[in-house]
Write an enzyme that holds these catalytic residues in place. Structure first.
Site, PDB file in Angstrom:
ATOM      1  N   HIS A   4       0.819  -1.223   0.000  1.00 56.00           N
ATOM      2  CA  HIS A   4       0.000   0.000   0.000  1.00 56.00           C
ATOM      3  C   HIS A   4       0.850   1.269   0.000  1.00 56.00           C
ATOM      4  CE1 HIS A   4      -3.653  -2.303   0.631  1.00 56.00           C
ATOM      5  NE2 HIS A   4      -3.174  -2.844   1.729  1.00 56.00           N
TER       6      HIS A   4
ATOM      7  N   GLU B 200      -7.143 -12.495   5.539  1.00 57.49           N
ATOM      8  CA  GLU B 200      -7.795 -11.189   5.668  1.00 57.49           C
ATOM      9  C   GLU B 200      -9.065 -11.094   4.821  1.00 57.49           C
ATOM     10  OE1 GLU B 200      -5.083  -8.021   4.566  1.00 57.49           O
ATOM     11  OE2 GLU B 200      -4.294  -9.119   2.868  1.00 57.49           O
TER      12      GLU B 200
ATOM     13  N   ASP C 217      -8.850  -5.574   6.432  1.00 56.54           N
ATOM     14  CA  ASP C 217      -9.466  -6.211   5.270  1.00 56.54           C
ATOM     15  C   ASP C 217     -10.488  -7.251   5.696  1.00 56.54           C
ATOM     16  OD1 ASP C 217      -8.620  -5.261   2.659  1.00 56.54           O
ATOM     17  OD2 ASP C 217      -6.594  -5.751   3.314  1.00 56.54           O
TER      18      ASP C 217
HETATM   19  C1  3PY Z   1      -5.198  -5.435   7.276  1.00 58.25           C
HETATM   20  O1  3PY Z   1      -5.567  -5.164   8.426  1.00 58.25           O
HETATM   21  O2  3PY Z   1      -5.965  -5.595   6.314  1.00 58.25           O
HETATM   22  C2  3PY Z   1      -3.781  -5.564   7.007  1.00 58.25           C
HETATM   23  O3  3PY Z   1      -3.416  -5.820   5.873  1.00 58.25           O
HETATM   24  C3  3PY Z   1      -2.832  -5.381   8.142  1.00 58.25           C
HETATM   25  O4  3PY Z   1      -1.514  -5.642   7.800  1.00 58.25           O
HETATM   26 MG    MG Z   2      -4.860  -5.918   4.398  1.00 63.58          MG
END
Ligand code: 3PY
Ligand code: MG
Length: 264
Positions: free
Chosen positions: A46, A150, A176
């Protein structure tokens, strides 16, 4: 050849704490490598961090006595090969939702006979204080493989994912994950869908001998998650620490604004 102390800690069942490096700046990496984290993850998913920035920072982190990891932008063989060949000691791979995706990571990260990582490069060995033959002989045992859990699909397939040989840790991305559950993205939620998902990951990881991990916002949350059984624990990012401390200081003087908020 140096050995990967994070891998060893996780294998022994101990917690291992690190943070994310979201800035491309080498000075920042150099200083953060002396704070005492077990590992630092260079964030390429990101951020505008390039392969060149990442390679420089892997070297500075290793020279500072900390294990250099990287979150690749996406689960592709090209990304994984390039960060390992330029000196990362391990990879964090986002959004791994199925057994097939988990197997693809292991194939890309391991040399023959386990995987199909291509042989080449010099910097990888230098970062382990090794020569290339020693690196090629030992990399399959030294490189740390962390898969990100995630998405609700990953929770559904968690047993299949954890059973793939070669995986060291599964790491929950709460932002996520909560988003995929239809909520606003957060690090912590009392919602039972979220807490039950975390329990499922802990259980599956334990069953398959894989270290469970999670990203948290601060040290008290890290304490709680370690006490709950999580081992690979990331606390915010260098920017998170920077902004939190700066804001705390200004707020104590009755000053400051909320114009910028770091997530990680
Ligand atoms: C999230 O919380 O989606 C992440 O990718 C944390 O690293
Ligand atoms: Mg993430």
């Amino acid at each position: 050849m140096k050995s990967n102390t994070v891998k060893e800690k996780l294998k022994r069942g101990e917690p291992s704490v690190g943070t994310w490096l979201t800035l491309s700046d080498p000075m920042s990496a150099r200083l953060m490598a002396r704070v005492g984290f077990d590992w630092l993850t260079v964030e390429m998913e990101h951020t505008p961090v390039t392969f060149e920035h990442a390679a420089t920072n892997f070297a500075l982190i290793a020279a500072g006595g900390t294990v250099p990891l990287v979150r690749v932008p996406w689960n592709t063989g090209e990304n994984i090969k390039r960060v390992l060949d330029t000196g990362a000691w391990g990879i964090v791979v986002p959004m791994v939702n199925s057994r097939a995706e988990a197997e693809a990571v292991v194939r890309a990260a391991k040399y023959h006979p386990i995987g199909n990582r291509s042989v080449g490069g010099t910097v990888h060995a230098a970062n382990f204080d090794a020569d290339p033959p020693a690196y090629y002989a030992n990399a399959n045992d030294q490189i740390l493989i962390v898969l990100m859990i995630e998405h609700v699909d990953a929770i559904r397939n968690i047993d299949d994912i954890c059973s793939v040989p070669g995986i060291d840790a599964v790491f929950i991305g709460p932002n996520d994950l909560t988003k995929s559950m239809g909520m606003a993205p957060v690090f912590e939620s009392p919602d039972s869908e979220f807490t039950e998902a975390l329990d499922r990951v802990l259980k599956a990881a334990r069953k398959h001998g894989v270290a469970p991990g999670i990203h948290v916002a601060d040290a008290p949350a890290a304490r709680r998650r370690i006490d709950q059984g999580f081992q690979f624990v990331a606390i915010t990012s260098e920017v998170g620490f920077l902004l939190t401390k700066a804001k705390e200081s200004l707020n104590s003087l009755g000053l400051g604004s909320d114009r910028v908020v770091a997530r990680y």
